[in-house]
Design an enzyme around this catalytic site. Structure first.
Site, mmCIF file in Angstrom:
data_model
loop_
_atom_site.group_PDB
_atom_site.id
_atom_site.type_symbol
_atom_site.label_atom_id
_atom_site.label_comp_id
_atom_site.label_asym_id
_atom_site.label_seq_id
_atom_site.Cartn_x
_atom_site.Cartn_y
_atom_site.Cartn_z
ATOM 1 C CG ASP A 28 -2.140 0.861 1.125
ATOM 2 O OD1 ASP A 28 -2.085 2.061 1.025
ATOM 3 O OD2 ASP A 28 -3.083 0.171 0.885
ATOM 4 C CD GLU A 152 -18.005 -2.493 5.503
ATOM 5 O OE1 GLU A 152 -18.098 -2.223 6.566
ATOM 6 O OE2 GLU A 152 -18.157 -1.830 4.389
ATOM 7 C CE LYS A 205 -19.805 -6.313 -4.368
ATOM 8 N NZ LYS A 205 -18.401 -6.046 -4.002
ATOM 9 C CG ASN A 209 -23.334 -5.000 -4.681
ATOM 10 O OD1 ASN A 209 -23.582 -5.954 -3.658
ATOM 11 N ND2 ASN A 209 -22.247 -4.255 -4.418
ATOM 12 N N PRO A 253 -37.759 -4.439 6.109
ATOM 13 C CG PRO A 253 -39.642 -3.988 7.003
ATOM 14 C CD PRO A 253 -38.971 -5.140 6.660
ATOM 15 C CB CYS A 261 -20.558 -1.969 -1.374
ATOM 16 S SG CYS A 261 -18.796 -2.525 -1.038
ATOM 17 C CE LYS A 264 -17.606 1.772 -4.304
ATOM 18 N NZ LYS A 264 -17.229 1.060 -5.627
#
Length: 444
Positions: A28, A152, A205, A209, A253, A261, A264
Site C-alpha cells: 500500500d 462487512e 458484483k 448489488n 424494511p 458498496c 456507490k
C-alpha cells in the site's frame, strides 16, 4: 502472492490468503496503514480479523510494505484490491487507483509468467483494457478477474468459505488452472466455481448489488404504502417471503442501505450503462436509489410526529452510527444522516455505537457522543434505534425507563419486539407499521 491495496478488501484478502498457507506481502502507498498492519493492528473493525492478522504475522507467512519493488518481481500472483470510489461528476467509478497500481507493476517489472488478478469492483470493459496494457509490457503475463463478495462483519468467513468463486479469464490461457490452485482448499470444500469472460465477471458484483439494493428498496416502498393503507409491512414481508420465487432474505424494511458498496455501485452501474448507450436498461435503479434516500427522510418525519410535530429543543438518544452492525463503517450511513437531520431541526442529539463513534465524531462534529447506551438515553425525550446491533436488540425496555425523560421509541430497523416494548410502557413507532396495536374497539 502480493495483495495490492490494504484497505478493507485488501487487508482481509491478504490475511486470509496467508491463513490458507501462502506467503503473502500486502502493498500500500499509505505508510501509516502499512505500519499498523505490520504490528498486528487492523485499521478498521472486522470481527476475527485482527486475531488472524497477528497469527499470520507471527508465522512469517504475512508481511506488509510500501515499496512496490518489494512485490513486483517477487510475486507469482498479484491481487488488485484497491478502491474504486464514486466520481463526483457523474457517479461513475473512479479508476485512478486501479490504473496507478497496474502502472506501478508495469514500470517496476513483472516476474516472468506472473498472473495479475483483479478483485476491485470496476465497470465492464476495464479488464480487457488492463489486459492489453499488461500484455504489451509483459507478453507472458496474464490477467484474470475474480470479483469479491464480502459482507462487512462477515468478511473473514466470506473469504475463507465463499458461496461462489467467479473467474473471468481469457480462453486457452493458464489463468483458470492457476486460480484453481490458489483456491484449491476452498474448491475442495465444495465452493461452486463459475468460469466466464472478463465482461461477465465484472458484471457479477454490480449486478448482485443492484439486485440486493432493489429488493431492499422494494420492501421500503411497500412500507410507504403500508403507512398510508394502515397495513403492517413486517407481516407483509413475512407473507411474501414464503414464496420460494421471492424469498425472505433482504426483505427487511427500515431506513435503507448505506456503506461503501451498494450506493456507490448502483450509481456507477447506471453511469457505465449510460456510457454504453444502455441507460434505459438501468433507469429503474434511479428510483431504487430514491426510495432508499427517502426512507431516511421518512424516519425524520416519523420522529417529529412521535414527539408531537417538532423536535426543536428535544433531547434524542440515537443508538447506532455505523451503516450496519458488526462494523465501524460510517460511509453513507443512514443512521448518521438521520441524526444530523434531526440536529439541524433543533434537536439535541446524542449518539452511541459500539464501534463507530471514533469515525463518526470528526465527520459529524455537531452531534454529541456517548460511551454507553445509558449515557446516550439519559434525559432523552425519545430513543431511536438506527443500527441493529445485538446490544440494542437485547435491551431491557423496563430497565431503560428509569433513565429517559420520555418513553418514546422509534425503531428504524424493526430490530425490537414491539409488543414487549409497549407492554413495558413505551410508545413504539416504526416505518410501515401501525403506531399502536389495534384494539377490539378499533375493530368495531
Amino acid at each position: 502472492m502480493a495483495v495490492l491495496g490494504t484497505g478493507y478488501l485488501g487487508a482481509t484478502h491478504a490475511v486470509c490468503m496467508a491463513e490458507l498457507g501462502f506467503t503473502v506481502i500486502g502493498y500500500d502507498v499509505d505508510t501509516a496503514k502499512v505500519a499498523r498492519l505490520s504490528v498486528g493492528e487492523v485499521p478498521f473493525f472486522e470481527p476475527g480479523l485482527e486475531e488472524l492478522l497477528r497469527k499470520n504475522l507471527e508465522s512469517g507467512r504475512l508481511s506488509f510494505t510500501a515499496e512496490i519493488g518489494d512485490v513486483a518481481t517477487w510475486a507469482d500472483v498479484h491481487f488488485i484490491c484497491v478502491g474504486t470510489p464514486q466520481r463526483p461528476s457523474d457517479g461513475g467509478a473512479d479508476l485512478t487507483y486501479v490504473d496507478a497500481v497496474v502502472d506501478a507493476l508495469i514500470d517496476t517489472g513483472l516476474a516472468p509468467g506472473a498472473l495479475v488478478v483483479g478483485k476491485s469492483t470496476v465497470p465492464t470493459g476495464t479488464a480487457a483494457a488492463l489486459a492489453a496494457r499488461i500484455h504489451a509490457a509483459a507478453p507472458d503475463a496474464e490477467l484474470a478477474w475474480n470479483p469479491e463478495f464480502l459482507r462487512e462483519g462477515f468478511a473473514v468467513n466470506d473469504t475463507l468459505r465463499p458461496d461462489r468463486l467467479v473467474f473471468g479469464v481469457m480462453p486457452d490461457g493458464a489463468a483458470e488452472a492457476r486460480l484453481r490452485a490458489v483456491y484449491a482448499q476452498t474448491i475442495e470444500a465444495g465452493t461452486p466455481v463459475v468460469v466466464t469472460d472478463y465482461a461477465t465477471a465484472e458484471l457479477v458484483k454490480v449486478a448482485a448489488n443492484a439486485f440486493l439494493a432493489t429488493k431492499i428498496s422494494f420492501i421500503n416502498a411497500m412500507a410507504e404504502i403500508c403507512d398510508v393503507a394502515g397495513a403492517d409491512v413486517l407481516e407483509l414481508a413475512t407473507s411474501i417471503g414464503y414464496d420460494a420465487r421471492i424469498g425472505s432474505r433482504f426483505l427487511r424494511p427500515g431506513i435503507g442501505f448505506g456503506g461503501g458498496c451498494l450506493p456507490k455501485d448502483i450509481r456507477a452501474f447506471q453511469a457505465r450503462a449510460t456510457e454504453l448507450g444502455a441507460a434505459d436498461s438501468l433507469a429503474f435503479l434511479a428510483e431504487v436509489d430514491a426510495v432508499n434516500l427517502r426512507a431516511r427522510g421518512r424516519a425524520v418525519t416519523l420522529t417529529r410526529s412521535a414527539l408531537g410535530g417538532t423536535v426543536d429543543g428535544r433531547r434524542l438518544g440515537v443508538l447506532g452510527a455505523a451503516f450496519k452492525p458488526n462494523s465501524d463503517d460510517i460511509r453513507d450511513s443512514p443512521a448518521l444522516d438521520i441524526a444530523a437531520a434531526l440536529a439541524a431541526d433543533g434537536a439535541l442529539v446524542t449518539v452511541y455505537d459500539p464501534a463507530a463513534v471514533p469515525n463518526a465524531r470528526p465527520r459529524y462534529p455537531s452531534l454529541n457522543y456517548a460511551s454507553s447506551v445509558r449515557e446516550a438515553v439519559t434525559g432523552a425525550d425519545a430513543v431511536l434505534v438506527l443500527t441493529e446491533w445485538g446490544e440494542f436488540r437485547e435491551l431491557d425496555p423496563a430497565a431503560l425507563l428509569s433513565y429517559v425523560a420520555g418513553a418514546v421509541m422509534v425503531d428504524g430497523r424493526h430490530a425490537l419486539d414491539a409488543a414487549r416494548w409497549r407492554a413495558a410502557g413505551w410508545t413504539y413507532h416504526s416505518l410501515g407499521r401501525p403506531a399502536a396495536a389495534p384494539t377490539e374497539a378499533d375493530a368495531r
